[in-house]
Design a protein around this motif. Structure first.
Motif, mmCIF file in Angstrom:
data_model
loop_
_atom_site.group_PDB
_atom_site.id
_atom_site.type_symbol
_atom_site.label_atom_id
_atom_site.label_comp_id
_atom_site.label_asym_id
_atom_site.label_seq_id
_atom_site.Cartn_x
_atom_site.Cartn_y
_atom_site.Cartn_z
ATOM 1 N N VAL A 118 0.806 -1.223 0.038
ATOM 2 C CA VAL A 118 0.081 -0.022 -0.113
ATOM 3 C C VAL A 118 0.628 1.239 0.034
ATOM 4 O O VAL A 118 0.450 2.238 -0.468
ATOM 5 C CB VAL A 118 -0.925 -0.094 1.162
ATOM 6 N N TRP A 119 2.039 1.329 0.593
ATOM 7 C CA TRP A 119 2.872 2.316 0.622
ATOM 8 C C TRP A 119 3.290 2.548 -0.651
ATOM 9 O O TRP A 119 3.528 3.784 -1.328
ATOM 10 C CB TRP A 119 4.230 1.854 1.428
ATOM 11 N N THR A 120 3.783 1.401 -1.606
ATOM 12 C CA THR A 120 4.272 1.598 -2.977
ATOM 13 C C THR A 120 3.390 2.222 -3.667
ATOM 14 O O THR A 120 3.511 3.198 -4.537
ATOM 15 C CB THR A 120 4.954 0.266 -3.391
ATOM 16 N N SER A 121 2.043 1.690 -3.627
ATOM 17 C CA SER A 121 0.903 2.135 -4.442
ATOM 18 C C SER A 121 0.636 3.580 -4.377
ATOM 19 O O SER A 121 0.371 4.589 -5.254
ATOM 20 C CB SER A 121 -0.179 1.191 -4.703
ATOM 21 N N ARG A 122 0.803 4.082 -3.017
ATOM 22 C CA ARG A 122 0.557 5.218 -2.676
ATOM 23 C C ARG A 122 1.598 6.365 -3.416
ATOM 24 O O ARG A 122 1.220 7.423 -3.961
ATOM 25 C CB ARG A 122 0.616 5.360 -0.988
ATOM 26 N N TYR A 123 2.654 6.046 -3.207
ATOM 27 C CA TYR A 123 3.705 7.036 -3.879
ATOM 28 C C TYR A 123 3.710 6.767 -5.226
ATOM 29 O O TYR A 123 4.312 7.734 -5.851
ATOM 30 C CB TYR A 123 5.314 6.835 -2.927
ATOM 31 N N LEU A 124 3.401 5.681 -5.840
ATOM 32 C CA LEU A 124 3.200 5.910 -7.157
ATOM 33 C C LEU A 124 2.050 6.409 -7.994
ATOM 34 O O LEU A 124 1.745 6.488 -8.958
ATOM 35 C CB LEU A 124 3.250 4.134 -7.917
ATOM 36 N N GLY A 125 1.081 7.116 -6.919
ATOM 37 C CA GLY A 125 -0.144 7.554 -7.248
ATOM 38 C C GLY A 125 -1.154 6.744 -7.547
ATOM 39 O O GLY A 125 -2.093 7.327 -8.442
ATOM 40 N N MET A 126 -1.198 5.568 -7.145
ATOM 41 C CA MET A 126 -2.350 4.567 -7.424
ATOM 42 C C MET A 126 -3.579 4.731 -6.696
ATOM 43 O O MET A 126 -4.571 4.298 -6.882
ATOM 44 C CB MET A 126 -1.553 3.368 -7.364
ATOM 45 N N HIS A 127 -3.304 5.438 -5.456
ATOM 46 C CA HIS A 127 -4.396 5.786 -4.449
ATOM 47 C C HIS A 127 -3.574 7.096 -3.714
ATOM 48 O O HIS A 127 -2.622 7.505 -3.843
ATOM 49 C CB HIS A 127 -4.772 4.588 -3.834
ATOM 50 N N ASN A 128 -4.687 7.478 -3.233
ATOM 51 C CA ASN A 128 -4.426 8.848 -2.150
ATOM 52 C C ASN A 128 -4.862 8.602 -1.202
ATOM 53 O O ASN A 128 -4.958 9.665 -0.019
ATOM 54 C CB ASN A 128 -5.091 10.120 -2.892
ATOM 55 N N LYS A 129 -4.910 7.507 -0.311
ATOM 56 C CA LYS A 129 -5.406 7.297 0.935
ATOM 57 C C LYS A 129 -4.136 7.174 1.752
ATOM 58 O O LYS A 129 -2.866 6.923 1.447
ATOM 59 C CB LYS A 129 -5.959 5.763 0.847
ATOM 60 N N PRO A 130 -4.419 7.619 3.062
ATOM 61 C CA PRO A 130 -3.079 7.789 4.108
ATOM 62 C C PRO A 130 -2.881 6.368 4.298
ATOM 63 O O PRO A 130 -3.393 5.200 4.432
ATOM 64 C CB PRO A 130 -3.949 8.222 5.272
ATOM 65 N N VAL A 131 -1.267 6.102 4.427
ATOM 66 C CA VAL A 131 -0.369 4.906 4.696
ATOM 67 C C VAL A 131 0.088 5.319 6.093
ATOM 68 O O VAL A 131 1.149 6.250 6.214
ATOM 69 C CB VAL A 131 0.360 4.554 3.625
ATOM 70 N N VAL A 132 -0.344 4.716 7.168
ATOM 71 C CA VAL A 132 0.213 4.911 8.297
ATOM 72 C C VAL A 132 0.965 3.863 9.186
ATOM 73 O O VAL A 132 0.492 2.779 8.939
ATOM 74 C CB VAL A 132 -0.897 5.527 9.283
ATOM 75 N N LEU A 133 1.960 4.248 9.898
ATOM 76 C CA LEU A 133 2.798 3.292 10.508
ATOM 77 C C LEU A 133 2.836 3.698 12.080
ATOM 78 O O LEU A 133 3.220 4.594 12.343
ATOM 79 C CB LEU A 133 4.240 3.231 10.183
ATOM 80 N N LEU A 134 2.277 2.577 12.677
ATOM 81 C CA LEU A 134 2.449 2.863 14.373
ATOM 82 C C LEU A 134 3.502 2.143 14.951
ATOM 83 O O LEU A 134 3.633 0.802 14.710
ATOM 84 C CB LEU A 134 0.987 2.358 15.053
ATOM 85 N N ASP A 135 4.422 2.715 15.317
ATOM 86 C CA ASP A 135 5.642 2.186 16.000
ATOM 87 C C ASP A 135 5.899 2.826 17.410
ATOM 88 O O ASP A 135 6.630 3.770 17.303
ATOM 89 C CB ASP A 135 6.841 2.754 14.886
ATOM 90 N N PRO A 136 5.184 2.078 18.386
ATOM 91 C CA PRO A 136 5.307 2.815 19.626
ATOM 92 C C PRO A 136 6.583 2.356 20.219
ATOM 93 O O PRO A 136 7.015 2.956 21.454
ATOM 94 C CB PRO A 136 4.075 1.895 20.291
ATOM 95 N N ASP A 137 7.258 1.635 20.002
ATOM 96 C CA ASP A 137 8.558 0.908 20.855
ATOM 97 C C ASP A 137 9.944 0.668 19.734
ATOM 98 O O ASP A 137 10.598 -0.382 20.093
ATOM 99 C CB ASP A 137 8.104 -0.195 21.652
ATOM 100 N N ASP A 138 9.828 1.341 18.673
ATOM 101 C CA ASP A 138 11.082 0.988 17.697
ATOM 102 C C ASP A 138 10.884 -0.247 17.060
ATOM 103 O O ASP A 138 11.849 -0.841 16.572
ATOM 104 C CB ASP A 138 12.264 1.287 18.231
ATOM 105 N N HIS A 139 9.695 -0.838 17.100
ATOM 106 C CA HIS A 139 9.370 -2.270 16.302
ATOM 107 C C HIS A 139 10.006 -2.115 14.837
ATOM 108 O O HIS A 139 10.826 -3.017 14.502
ATOM 109 C CB HIS A 139 8.106 -2.535 16.354
ATOM 110 N N TRP A 140 9.635 -0.884 14.143
ATOM 111 C CA TRP A 140 9.755 -0.916 12.863
ATOM 112 C C TRP A 140 11.468 -0.258 12.694
ATOM 113 O O TRP A 140 11.496 0.356 11.604
ATOM 114 C CB TRP A 140 8.843 -0.146 12.135
ATOM 115 N N SER A 141 12.034 0.182 13.586
ATOM 116 C CA SER A 141 13.290 0.946 13.448
ATOM 117 C C SER A 141 14.332 0.431 12.520
ATOM 118 O O SER A 141 14.790 1.027 11.827
ATOM 119 C CB SER A 141 14.046 1.122 14.692
ATOM 120 N N GLY A 142 14.460 -0.809 12.473
ATOM 121 C CA GLY A 142 15.648 -1.608 11.620
ATOM 122 C C GLY A 142 14.857 -1.407 10.095
ATOM 123 O O GLY A 142 15.829 -1.000 9.029
#
Length: 179
Positions: A118-142
């Motif tokens: 969904v992130w890729t399709s957002r930046y390619l302009g295939m949709h304009n919906k928000p793509v949100v990442l909830l990272d409360p404890d650095d789970h996604w930091s790497g």
């Protein structure tokens, strides 16, 4: 239909209680805003927690589960609507079409794959919906460090980086999903 948010999150049975609590808070927050939950249709781990909380607080829940995962992920018989599809690709397409925003909580490979699509399709302009990442404890930091390195190396544009909203609290994540 009301504003609908697709939530991607972990379904592995060994996730820590703190992540189940996070999913519960997100589900309750969706309902409090009068929104609909679109999710993978499972009762397992975080997926089950977000759906249970959303329903208990009054939100409609639309689950989408591939037939081969009905038993493995324990399809949710209490979903407001449970859509059974044949493949993961159909699951993602159905969720994409029904959602007005996408929210990724901590998760594993499946969550990563759904987020990247969904992130890729957002930046390619295939949709304009928000793509949100909830990272409360650095789970996604790497992952975020790696993607920023891809940007430094010239493989990812700043526009692509900007297409993902990174948050640290359920409140901020849901605010970023708002219409």
């Amino acid at each position: 239909m009301t504003h609908a948010v697709a939530v991607y999150c972990g379904s592995h049975p060994t996730v820590p209680q703190s992540y189940l609590d996070l999913a519960t808070e997100v589900g309750t927050g969706l309902a409090t805003r009068g929104w609909t939950l679109v999710w993978g249709g499972s009762t397992a781990a975080m997926m089950g927690a977000v759906a249970d909380a959303a329903r208990q607080a009054g939100a409609p829940t639309i689950g989408v589960i591939p037939r081969p995962l009905i038993n493995l992920e324990r399809a949710d018989p209490t979903a407001t609507e449970l859509i059974v599809v044949d493949t993961m690709r159909e699951r993602k397409r159905e969720m994409d079409e029904r959602a007005d925003a996408f929210l990724a909580l901590p998760g594993g490979l499946g969550t990563c794959e759904e987020l990247f699509e969904v992130w890729t399709s957002r930046y390619l302009g295939m949709h304009n919906k928000p793509v949100v990442l909830l990272d409360p404890d650095d789970h996604w930091s790497g992952m975020l460090t790696w993607v920023k390195d891809l940007h430094t190396r010239g493989f990812v544009s700043q526009t692509a980086l900007d297409a993902l909203v990174i948050t640290h609290t359920p409140h901020d994540a849901l605010t970023a999903c708002a219409p």
